[in-house]
Design an enzyme around this catalytic site. Structure first.
Site, mmCIF file in Angstrom:
data_model
loop_
_atom_site.group_PDB
_atom_site.id
_atom_site.type_symbol
_atom_site.label_atom_id
_atom_site.label_comp_id
_atom_site.label_asym_id
_atom_site.label_seq_id
_atom_site.Cartn_x
_atom_site.Cartn_y
_atom_site.Cartn_z
ATOM 1 N N TYR A 69 0.869 -1.183 0.000
ATOM 2 C CA TYR A 69 0.000 0.000 0.000
ATOM 3 C C TYR A 69 0.901 1.227 0.000
ATOM 4 C CZ TYR A 69 -3.811 -3.074 1.645
ATOM 5 O OH TYR A 69 -4.745 -4.071 1.792
ATOM 6 N N PHE A 219 -13.309 -5.539 1.429
ATOM 7 C CA PHE A 219 -14.438 -4.895 0.742
ATOM 8 C C PHE A 219 -15.758 -5.189 1.462
ATOM 9 C CE2 PHE A 219 -12.028 -5.038 -3.577
ATOM 10 C CZ PHE A 219 -11.251 -3.985 -3.157
ATOM 11 N N PRO A 220 -15.803 -5.007 2.801
ATOM 12 C CA PRO A 220 -17.040 -5.305 3.537
ATOM 13 C C PRO A 220 -18.181 -4.379 3.137
ATOM 14 C CG PRO A 220 -15.503 -4.113 4.953
ATOM 15 C CD PRO A 220 -14.746 -4.469 3.693
ATOM 16 N N LEU A 221 -17.836 -3.267 2.486
ATOM 17 C CA LEU A 221 -18.866 -2.333 2.019
ATOM 18 C C LEU A 221 -18.923 -2.271 0.494
ATOM 19 C CD1 LEU A 221 -18.216 0.483 4.636
ATOM 20 C CD2 LEU A 221 -19.977 -1.290 4.665
ATOM 21 N N GLY A 222 -18.365 -3.306 -0.156
ATOM 22 C CA GLY A 222 -18.451 -3.384 -1.604
ATOM 23 C C GLY A 222 -17.210 -2.905 -2.325
ATOM 24 N N PHE A 224 -14.670 -0.850 -4.397
ATOM 25 C CA PHE A 224 -14.641 0.268 -5.347
ATOM 26 C C PHE A 224 -16.027 0.577 -5.922
ATOM 27 C CE2 PHE A 224 -10.359 -1.678 -5.536
ATOM 28 C CZ PHE A 224 -9.681 -0.637 -4.915
ATOM 29 N N THR A 225 -16.960 -0.378 -5.789
ATOM 30 C CA THR A 225 -18.355 -0.098 -6.159
ATOM 31 C C THR A 225 -19.194 -0.314 -4.902
ATOM 32 O OG1 THR A 225 -18.522 -2.387 -6.919
ATOM 33 C CG2 THR A 225 -18.153 -0.708 -8.592
ATOM 34 N N PRO A 226 -19.386 0.725 -4.104
ATOM 35 C CA PRO A 226 -20.049 0.571 -2.803
ATOM 36 C C PRO A 226 -21.423 -0.069 -2.918
ATOM 37 C CG PRO A 226 -19.070 2.752 -3.010
ATOM 38 C CD PRO A 226 -18.946 2.093 -4.357
ATOM 39 N N LEU A 227 -21.770 -0.808 -1.875
ATOM 40 C CA LEU A 227 -23.074 -1.461 -1.818
ATOM 41 C C LEU A 227 -24.189 -0.434 -1.984
ATOM 42 C CD1 LEU A 227 -22.535 -3.736 1.317
ATOM 43 C CD2 LEU A 227 -22.676 -4.508 -1.052
#
Length: 301
Positions: A69, A219-222, A224-227
């Site tokens: 990172y 990606f618990p919230l999606g 790069f494409t948020p939920l």
């Protein structure tokens, strides 16, 4: 006393199997501390340091990072903000990728790459040994792909025998790859892409739970494409919470072996994420939310 009260709010505790490492179930993912595209320094270095210090002050003791990172930037910020580290802090890093100057993500999976990656992490974090190192299989573009990871896990097991790594985990892997790795060494955690809409790992999560092994959704919230879901928004409205808070709370309810590492570069957003431990979802709400995955899976085919 204040700290203990904070810790009780962070989703409860979980101990990595076969270790003395106990963490709060809500941790922190450090990827967003680097600059745009996870490259270079952040626009606001002081803000990045403030987020880390706020997380620790709130009782967070599980930080997820990687030396690719930035590259190197995120670990250097963690060191500047928190070193010397609190004794209860567990830093989990990962190997398997490198970032050349074109800012792409390339595999770094040879024995030499993995050994150099461990040395980079030790140097940039200011540590003599790494608590947990996840081997991240590159897999396919959107998830894991079958194929042997025995060579890479064997290299990490050798570095563990040398005392540079305390424990080994896996990331972006299939159930078969978990079993292959477990035949070589103890695996203390698995980190895969999983959230309300991305539920291909349901069976793996349940299998790991039976073994006492934590599952850590990236990606618990999606990602790069948020939920985005009208159901999610509706449930959030009824609870007086944000949709992202509900999505994180659902993960805590999904299985007791799930550990969260939501990332942010904002103190205000960090506090929102940490407040998720206070959200209780009724069986009725959980059933509504479970319907999101069925709808999402229907659109995939």
């Amino acid at each position: 006393m204040q700290k203990t009260m904070n810790e009780a709010k962070l989703g409860g505790q979980f101990t990595f199997p076969g270790t003395s490492l106990m963490v709060q179930r809500i941790g922190y993912g450090a990827m967003q501390l680097a600059g745009p595209g996870v490259w270079g320094p952040p626009k606001d270095p002081d803000g990045a340091i403030a987020v880390l210090r706020e997380a620790i002050a709130a009782g967070v003791n599980h930080i997820d990072t990687a030396d690719f990172y930035g590259p190197h930037v995120t670990n250097q910020i963690i060191r500047e903000a928190l070193h010397p580290y609190p004794s209860e802090l567990v830093i989990v890093t990962k190997l398997g990728a490198r970032r050349p100057p074109d800012k792409s993500w390339q595999p770094a999976i040879s024995p030499q790459d993995l050994t150099a990656g461990v040395q980079d992490n030790l140097r940039n974090l200011g540590l003599d040994a790494l608590d947990i190192v996840n081997y991240r299989a590159m897999g396919a573009i959107h998830g894991p792909a079958e194929g042997s990871i025995a060579e890479q896990v064997t290299v990490l097991a050798d570095l563990q025998r040398k005392g540079l790594i305390r424990h080994i985990g896996l990331s972006n892997v299939t159930a078969a790859q978990v079993a292959e790795a477990q035949a070589i060494t103890d695996i203390v955690c698995v980190q895969n892409n999983y959230n309300l809409a991305q539920r291909h790992d349901d069976a793996l999560i349940d299998d790991l739970a039976r073994q006492g092994i934590p599952y850590v959704p990236f990606f618990p919230l999606g990602g790069f494409t948020p939920l985005q879901s009208s159901t999610l928004s509706d449930v959030a409205d009824r609870l007086g919470a944000t949709p992202m808070q509900v999505a994180l709370a659902w993960l805590l309810h999904r299985s007791p072996n799930i550990l969260l590492i939501p990332g942010t570069s904002s103190v205000a957003h960090l506090r929102e994420n940490l407040a998720v431990g206070q959200l209780t979802l009724s069986p009725q709400l959980l059933a509504e939310l479970d319907g999101i995955a069925a709808a999402a899976m229907g659109t995939e085919h």
